[in-house]
Design an enzyme around this catalytic site. Structure first.
Site, PDB file in Angstrom:
ATOM      1  N   SER A  39      -3.942  -5.760   5.750  1.00 15.18           N
ATOM      2  CA  SER A  39      -5.214  -5.765   5.045  1.00 15.18           C
ATOM      3  C   SER A  39      -6.274  -5.109   5.924  1.00 15.18           C
ATOM      4  O   SER A  39      -6.135  -3.948   6.296  1.00 15.18           O
ATOM      5  CB  SER A  39      -5.586  -7.192   4.656  1.00 15.18           C
ATOM      6  OG  SER A  39      -6.601  -7.207   3.684  1.00 15.18           O
TER       7      SER A  39
ATOM      8  N   ASP B 149      -2.003  -5.370  -6.301  1.00 17.33           N
ATOM      9  CA  ASP B 149      -2.966  -5.865  -5.317  1.00 17.33           C
ATOM     10  C   ASP B 149      -4.373  -5.498  -5.775  1.00 17.33           C
ATOM     11  O   ASP B 149      -4.674  -4.332  -6.021  1.00 17.33           O
ATOM     12  CB  ASP B 149      -2.665  -5.239  -3.950  1.00 17.33           C
ATOM     13  CG  ASP B 149      -3.455  -5.866  -2.814  1.00 17.33           C
ATOM     14  OD1 ASP B 149      -4.457  -6.557  -3.091  1.00 17.33           O
ATOM     15  OD2 ASP B 149      -3.069  -5.662  -1.653  1.00 17.33           O
TER      16      ASP B 149
ATOM     17  N   HIS C 229      -1.546  -9.012  -3.299  1.00 18.61           N
ATOM     18  CA  HIS C 229      -1.959  -8.843  -1.909  1.00 18.61           C
ATOM     19  C   HIS C 229      -1.044  -9.577  -0.934  1.00 18.61           C
ATOM     20  O   HIS C 229      -0.840  -9.143   0.191  1.00 18.61           O
ATOM     21  CB  HIS C 229      -3.400  -9.338  -1.747  1.00 18.61           C
ATOM     22  CG  HIS C 229      -4.062  -8.887  -0.489  1.00 18.61           C
ATOM     23  ND1 HIS C 229      -4.305  -7.561  -0.213  1.00 18.61           N
ATOM     24  CD2 HIS C 229      -4.534  -9.586   0.574  1.00 18.61           C
ATOM     25  CE1 HIS C 229      -4.909  -7.460   0.969  1.00 18.61           C
ATOM     26  NE2 HIS C 229      -5.058  -8.664   1.471  1.00 18.61           N
TER      27      HIS C 229
END
Length: 717
Positions: A559, A646, A678
């Site tokens: 991320s 995501d 995600h």
């Protein structure tokens, strides 16, 4: 490309170049891969499928290693187990996992006695008297490729179950209510909600949130069970795109707290839980840059609010105010103390728990309402993480806490308030010949480019010698954003790396919260480059101090940590043999320039606003990984992992990044889960297998292609 897969490797997919120009602040940029953003375009789907096929072919030789690691994870995991029961009302609540089943099973059993606070010792192979299955995730997930729970709550009276289900991975949940007495559904389903819905204390209502077109939670709703969803009342709406909203009840059940927040500003509103249709009352009106968090208690017969805030208190302070007049006199409870970052306060009837950080580690203390004294809980290990566990009751004689370290499996304690005794209740079982004494952990300090001292944690297996005794493979992890701290934690999957001689390291770079609020401030906005250079200096330290060599050093981040991976690949490609970037935020400038994309406006507090500020635009353009892929350099091998659904970091970012990396000759792979979000795939066996594949790739990069010891020849390369 290694010798293992070069002989019969297929050709990498070549993304079409479709130049698209954009102009900001008199700077024209041509982006050839922005067309990949069209998620529903058959050409985009075909390209992603081709990338998956290519990655599968390139990683085919790793299948035996992946299978070995997967079996190691399985063999060390007690697959059929029960969680430690938590007391709430007249029941003990716990979860079951069953060998061969992907998802957990949520259960409860009645209390033996009203005064019973010692959790029952449950055994997986012994029937629990009076057990009720509340929700079997395996049944709910039947026929679905993806399954995730976003809400799970039982009403105070124990009669109703509220749960939210996501079957796409987009973190949008359909709420359902079940009558636990009859097993039948109650009322209508509520689609399209955020996570974290709640029953009202009297179980008449459900409080939930929904999102706007940019997937920002912006509205809190009140639903009366049994009525038409179309008639739900809007409790609160936040029109400002910079803020998200959420809601939940205090442990005392006195108030519904509606929280509004950005990265740097917050505001809270209270509604009396006995009159949920009444007008919300603000605690403190929002002020730019001031964050606060509120909890309710009753002290000397008066309703009071404990408020943790950073108003002229960088590392936060705790004050007490009257609930009837929160804007009135503030009584200092824990004054601001530089270097002690207060994280949260959780109130109970007779005392409160305070979480804070000091010297780079999370701490936990008991707050005495009468004296304002804090009694810190102490632990023996030099590196650890401790925090409050599940404590739903308002007046318990015990505090449930969790403890772990890099070498100690997750452990649950009950702390006896009256005596101070710490009672061990349950520790994660690691099957096989695991012994925590076989492993070691330490923290070293690295001098950053500007002189700052950056903590770095190291974990290794003792049988390979002390860390730094001889160069060997190192797996370096980093994050460094949102004041999120990477604290010590145990991992069964990590043992497969440690047992093959790999040192695991965490670079606690600026932008995280490990060293307090200033540590975060020094790694965001126009100081963001510190995050990247800190990580590079940690990597360089590992090489220069003899822990490893560039041929044996691999990096990982996900991320916002994926942004870190992309940035360091551009800054210092010569230091790394491979980089694993999970759901990586690598096209940061494009995303943060577009306010229509999910969460972009909210993110301006973290990265800056390049749309309206030329200085921010220039600064972000100078480090955004996609913008700065370089010609004429040799990149480390790269594996980028993403998910089609995501909503936090869109799949298009790593897809574009990999295409651009291939232009300059980089060996880059893209793996896109076509039904996930995600957090990646759902189901524990699926997750284990995916992680085993990633670890096999990392091991292959550093030259560990079988179960032999790391090749000593690599140490001198």
């Amino acid at each position: 490309m290694t010798s293992n897969d070069s002989a019969h490797a297929p050709s990498a997919p070549v993304a079409s170049r479709v130049p698209l120009s954009r102009l900001h602040h008199n700077d024209e940029v041509t982006d050839s891969y922005e067309w990949l953003r069209s998620k529903d375009d058959p050409k985009v789907r075909a390209h992603l499928e081709a990338e998956n096929e290519y990655t599968t072919a390139r990683m085919a030789h790793l299948s035996p290693m992946q299978e070995r690691i997967y079996q190691e994870i399985k063999s060390r995991t007690l697959e059929t187990d029960l969680s430690l029961p938590v007391r709430r009302g007249e029941w003990w609540y716990y979860g079951r996992t069953v060998e061969g089943k992907q998802y957990g099973i949520q259960c409860r059993a009645p209390l033996a006695r009203v005064d019973d606070w010692t959790p029952p010792a449950l055994s997986p192979d012994v029937e629990v008297p009076g057990e009720e299955v509340l929700l079997d995730g395996n049944v709910e997930a039947d026929g679905e490729e993806f399954f995730s729970l976003g809400s799970f709550e039982v009403s105070n009276d124990g009669n109703l179950l509220l749960y939210g289900v996501d079957t796409e991975g987009d973190e949008r949940y359909t709420l359902r209510v079940r009558d636990l007495r009859s097993g039948k559904s109650v009322g209508e389903e509520i689609p399209g909600t955020s996570a974290g819905a709640s029953f009202s204390p009297d179980a008449r209502f459900i409080v939930y949130s929904t999102v706007d077109d940019a997937w920002r939670p912006d509205t809190v709703w009140l639903h009366e069970i049994g009525t038409d969803v179309a008639s739900d009342s809007k409790l609160f709406h936040e029109p400002d795109d910079r803020y998200w909203v959420g809601a939940g009840f205090t442990r005392s059940d006195k108030y519904l707290v509606i929280g509004i927040g950005s990265s740097i500003t917050s505001e809270e509103w209270l509604i009396d839980a006995d009159d949920l249709r009444s007008e919300p009352q603000v605690v403190w009106p929002r002020r730019e840059g001031v964050e606060y968090d509120t909890d309710h208690a009753v002290v000397d017969g008066e309703d009071v609010l404990y408020i943790l805030h950073n108003d002229d208190a960088l590392d936060f302070e705790l004050v007490k105010v009257s609930a009837a007049d929160p804007l009135g006199e503030r009584q200092a409870v824990l004054a601001h103390e530089p270097g002690r970052r207060l994280l949260g306060v959780s109130t109970f009837r007779d005392w409160a728990v305070v979480g804070y950080r000091r010297a780079g580690l999370p701490r936990l203390g008991l707050l005495d309402y009468a004296t304002n004294d804090v009694k810190e809980l102490s632990f023996d290990e030099p590196l650890y993480a401790a925090g409050s566990g599940s404590n739903p009751e308002w007046a318990p004689p015990l505090l449930r806490i969790g403890f772990t370290s890099f070498i100690t499996p997750s452990t649950v304690f009950d702390y006896v308030i009256d005596s101070g005794e710490l009672l061990p209740r349950k520790q994660q079982i690691v099957l096989g010949d695991f012994d925590s004494a076989d492993y070691a952990q330490e923290r070293v300090w690295v001098t950053a480019a500007d002189g700052a001292k950056v903590p770095m944690s190291l974990v290794w297996k003792r049988s390979f010698g002390d860390a730094g005794e001889n160069p060997r493979p190192v797996h370096l992890y980093g994050y460094g954003s949102y004041e999120h701290s990477i604290d010590p934690g145990f991992s069964i999957a990590r043992l497969s790396m440690l047992d093959r001689g790999v040192i695991f390291a965490v670079a606690h770079v600026r932008g995280g919260g490990e060293m307090g609020r200033q540590w975060y401030e020094d790694g965001k906005l126009l100081a963001k480059r510190n995050t990247f250079t800190d990580f590079v200096e940690c990597a360089r330290f590992l090489v220069d101090a003899g822990y490893t060599t560039p041929a044996q050093l691999v990096a990982e981040g996900g991320s916002a940590g994926g942004l870190l991976m992309g940035a360091v690949a551009n800054l210092a490609p010569e230091l790394f043999a491979g980089i694993l970037a999970d759901v990586p935020f690598v096209d940061a400038l494009t995303t943060i320039l577009d306010p229509s994309l999910p969460l972009t406006v909210i993110e301006w507090d973290e990265w800056g606003d390049p749309l309206h500020n030329a200085d921010v635009y220039e600064y972000m353009k100078s480090y955004s990984p996609y913008e700065n892929v370089r010609d004429g350099v040799t990149y480390p091998r790269i594996l980028a992992v993403t998910s089609l659904n995501d909503t936090r970091v869109l799949y298009v970012e790593p897809a574009k990044w990999v295409a651009r990396l291939r232009e300059v000759g980089a060996d880059a792979l893209l793996k896109c889960e076509m039904v996930a979000g995600h957090g990646g795939v759902s189901g524990r066996y699926n997750a284990w297998r995916e992680r085993a594949g990633e670890l096999a790739w990392l091991l292959d990069v550093v030259g560990i292609t079988n179960d032999d010891q790391p090749k000593r020849a690599a140490a001198s390369s």
